[in-house]
Design a protein around this motif. Sequence first.
Motif, PDB file in Angstrom:
ATOM      1  N   LEU A  76      22.470  42.648  41.167  1.00  0.00           N
ATOM      2  CA  LEU A  76      21.250  42.102  41.763  1.00  0.00           C
ATOM      3  C   LEU A  76      20.293  43.228  42.125  1.00  0.00           C
ATOM      4  O   LEU A  76      20.729  44.316  42.520  1.00  0.00           O
ATOM      5  CB  LEU A  76      21.589  41.319  43.034  1.00  0.00           C
ATOM      6  CG  LEU A  76      22.595  40.170  42.885  1.00  0.00           C
ATOM      7  CD1 LEU A  76      22.851  39.518  44.236  1.00  0.00           C
ATOM      8  CD2 LEU A  76      22.105  39.125  41.880  1.00  0.00           C
ATOM      9  N   ASN A  77      19.006  42.962  42.035  1.00  0.00           N
ATOM     10  CA  ASN A  77      18.032  43.972  42.451  1.00  0.00           C
ATOM     11  C   ASN A  77      17.822  43.906  43.970  1.00  0.00           C
ATOM     12  O   ASN A  77      18.452  43.103  44.660  1.00  0.00           O
ATOM     13  CB  ASN A  77      16.726  43.830  41.653  1.00  0.00           C
ATOM     14  CG  ASN A  77      15.982  42.537  41.940  1.00  0.00           C
ATOM     15  OD1 ASN A  77      16.154  41.931  43.004  1.00  0.00           O
ATOM     16  ND2 ASN A  77      15.152  42.114  41.001  1.00  0.00           N
ATOM     17  N   LYS A  99      34.761  49.205  38.941  1.00  0.00           N
ATOM     18  CA  LYS A  99      34.143  47.939  39.298  1.00  0.00           C
ATOM     19  C   LYS A  99      32.784  48.278  39.825  1.00  0.00           C
ATOM     20  O   LYS A  99      32.652  49.196  40.625  1.00  0.00           O
ATOM     21  CB  LYS A  99      34.924  47.298  40.437  1.00  0.00           C
ATOM     22  CG  LYS A  99      36.191  46.630  40.031  1.00  0.00           C
ATOM     23  CD  LYS A  99      36.700  45.901  41.246  1.00  0.00           C
ATOM     24  CE  LYS A  99      37.906  45.062  40.894  1.00  0.00           C
ATOM     25  NZ  LYS A  99      38.415  44.392  42.086  1.00  0.00           N
ATOM     26  N   PHE A 100      31.788  47.541  39.400  1.00  0.00           N
ATOM     27  CA  PHE A 100      30.538  47.823  40.076  1.00  0.00           C
ATOM     28  C   PHE A 100      30.069  46.610  40.821  1.00  0.00           C
ATOM     29  O   PHE A 100      30.389  45.478  40.501  1.00  0.00           O
ATOM     30  CB  PHE A 100      29.512  48.479  39.179  1.00  0.00           C
ATOM     31  CG  PHE A 100      28.688  47.611  38.297  1.00  0.00           C
ATOM     32  CD1 PHE A 100      27.328  47.500  38.532  1.00  0.00           C
ATOM     33  CD2 PHE A 100      29.247  46.966  37.230  1.00  0.00           C
ATOM     34  CE1 PHE A 100      26.548  46.740  37.693  1.00  0.00           C
ATOM     35  CE2 PHE A 100      28.463  46.220  36.391  1.00  0.00           C
ATOM     36  CZ  PHE A 100      27.106  46.094  36.631  1.00  0.00           C
ATOM     37  N   GLY A 101      29.378  46.907  41.887  1.00  0.00           N
ATOM     38  CA  GLY A 101      29.079  45.873  42.859  1.00  0.00           C
ATOM     39  C   GLY A 101      27.924  44.987  42.469  1.00  0.00           C
ATOM     40  O   GLY A 101      27.276  45.171  41.440  1.00  0.00           O
ATOM     41  N   THR A 102      27.688  44.021  43.308  1.00  0.00           N
ATOM     42  CA  THR A 102      26.572  43.118  43.108  1.00  0.00           C
ATOM     43  C   THR A 102      25.269  43.795  43.507  1.00  0.00           C
ATOM     44  O   THR A 102      24.237  43.537  42.929  1.00  0.00           O
ATOM     45  CB  THR A 102      26.727  41.879  44.019  1.00  0.00           C
ATOM     46  OG1 THR A 102      27.770  42.128  44.936  1.00  0.00           O
ATOM     47  CG2 THR A 102      26.998  40.645  43.232  1.00  0.00           C
ATOM     48  N   PRO A 146      28.551  50.607  46.696  1.00  0.00           N
ATOM     49  CA  PRO A 146      29.432  49.450  46.637  1.00  0.00           C
ATOM     50  C   PRO A 146      30.241  49.413  45.347  1.00  0.00           C
ATOM     51  O   PRO A 146      30.234  48.439  44.633  1.00  0.00           O
ATOM     52  CB  PRO A 146      28.439  48.285  46.687  1.00  0.00           C
ATOM     53  CG  PRO A 146      27.210  48.834  46.046  1.00  0.00           C
ATOM     54  CD  PRO A 146      27.160  50.278  46.394  1.00  0.00           C
ATOM     55  N   LYS A 147      30.916  50.499  45.034  1.00  0.00           N
ATOM     56  CA  LYS A 147      31.780  50.490  43.857  1.00  0.00           C
ATOM     57  C   LYS A 147      32.978  51.378  44.130  1.00  0.00           C
ATOM     58  O   LYS A 147      32.912  52.324  44.908  1.00  0.00           O
ATOM     59  CB  LYS A 147      31.032  50.922  42.599  1.00  0.00           C
ATOM     60  CG  LYS A 147      30.461  52.312  42.681  1.00  0.00           C
ATOM     61  CD  LYS A 147      29.858  52.752  41.358  1.00  0.00           C
ATOM     62  CE  LYS A 147      29.473  54.213  41.455  1.00  0.00           C
ATOM     63  NZ  LYS A 147      29.141  54.837  40.200  1.00  0.00           N
ATOM     64  N   ILE A 148      34.049  51.053  43.465  1.00  0.00           N
ATOM     65  CA  ILE A 148      35.305  51.748  43.717  1.00  0.00           C
ATOM     66  C   ILE A 148      35.872  52.171  42.377  1.00  0.00           C
ATOM     67  O   ILE A 148      35.938  51.365  41.454  1.00  0.00           O
ATOM     68  CB  ILE A 148      36.282  50.809  44.440  1.00  0.00           C
ATOM     69  CG1 ILE A 148      35.718  50.461  45.816  1.00  0.00           C
ATOM     70  CG2 ILE A 148      37.671  51.425  44.545  1.00  0.00           C
ATOM     71  CD1 ILE A 148      36.547  49.499  46.617  1.00  0.00           C
TER      72      ILE A 148
END
Length: 248
Positions: free
Chosen positions: A200-201, A160-163, A151-153
């Motif tokens: 988030l974990n 950007k890194f995701g949640t 989940p990153k682009i």
Amino acid sequence: MFVYFLTVQILLIPTFNADRNFSISSSPICESASDCPTGFSNCTAVSELKKKRCVNARQICIGGKPELPIKSCARSRDCTKNVTEYEGWCDFETKFCCEVDPLSRESPMCPDRVTPLYGQEKCEEYEEGMIYSGKSEQKGGFCYKGYSCPPKITRPKSLKFGTRTFRTNIDCDVGDKIASKYEFMFCHNETGNLWVMGKLNMNGDEVIKHWTLCHLNKDCLEGQVCVKEDICRYRCYDDPVSSFFEIE
Ligand SMILES: *[C@@H]1O[C@H](CO)[C@@H](O)[C@H](O)[C@H]1NC(C)=O
Ligand SMILES: *[C@@H]1O[C@H](CO)[C@@H](O)[C@H](O)[C@H]1NC(C)=O
Ligand SMILES: *[C@@H]1O[C@H](CO)[C@@H](O)[C@H](O)[C@H]1NC(C)=O
Ligand SMILES: *[C@@H]1O[C@H](CO)[C@@H](O)[C@H](O)[C@H]1NC(C)=O
């Protein structure tokens, strides 16, 4: 405009269906490509077999080219002696070792530019030509061209890194430092994969970050992992994985 361009490009690429029951040992034996019937592009050595076989590169690697000699795999560590240096992947569908084909115009990577797309799991309900369609079975992932991606682009100047935290199928060695291209990733000692650290974990709680700098997981306290943060910083974070789900 961007999406339009990608969609058009996808439609121009000939589609093919990987034959899941394809068995290289039943391919015709050959000495050179001229011995091979039409439909086979090459006569190639195969690791597990004494004699060369007629192959069709697309049957071996969906989005890259086969590593030679052709070798079958269950995961990418079966393809290499050193997973830290390895840049290829184990094709999720065909189960052969593959690498980037420099002649291909289409990138075989996820939008993060470092995770091999065709080594990732396939998405459910992917609609041909709709590049972001489908449902990712791999928790935390998003679908790209029918495969589960981190989940990153990565755009030219920003990351950007995701949640969410996400397990890639890239194999790693906990004894080696993570290569600098793997932004926000860490090597999990129980799965042997690179994971993307989210905000988030796996349980949905905020990830706890520590100030301790590290090279390897073992530089951190028990229950922590060493995350590649940015250009030159590696820092300890609470392991977002182990305490939250059973790892087979
Ligand atoms: C693949 O092989 C399995 C077991 O041999 C068989 O049941 C299945 O029908 C085959 N699938 C195709 C698409 O040929
Ligand atoms: C097939 O043959 C071509 C031309 O000889 C070569 O460039 C290519 O690498 C070969 N591919 C495989 C899979 O052996
Ligand atoms: C694997 O490659 C890494 C990075 O180049 C290197 O640091 C490490 O020593 C290598 N491991 C082995 C077992 O050769
Ligand atoms: C993985 O690391 C944790 C500490 O971070 C440790 O408790 C555990 O025993 C390690 N597991 C393996 C398989 O090495």
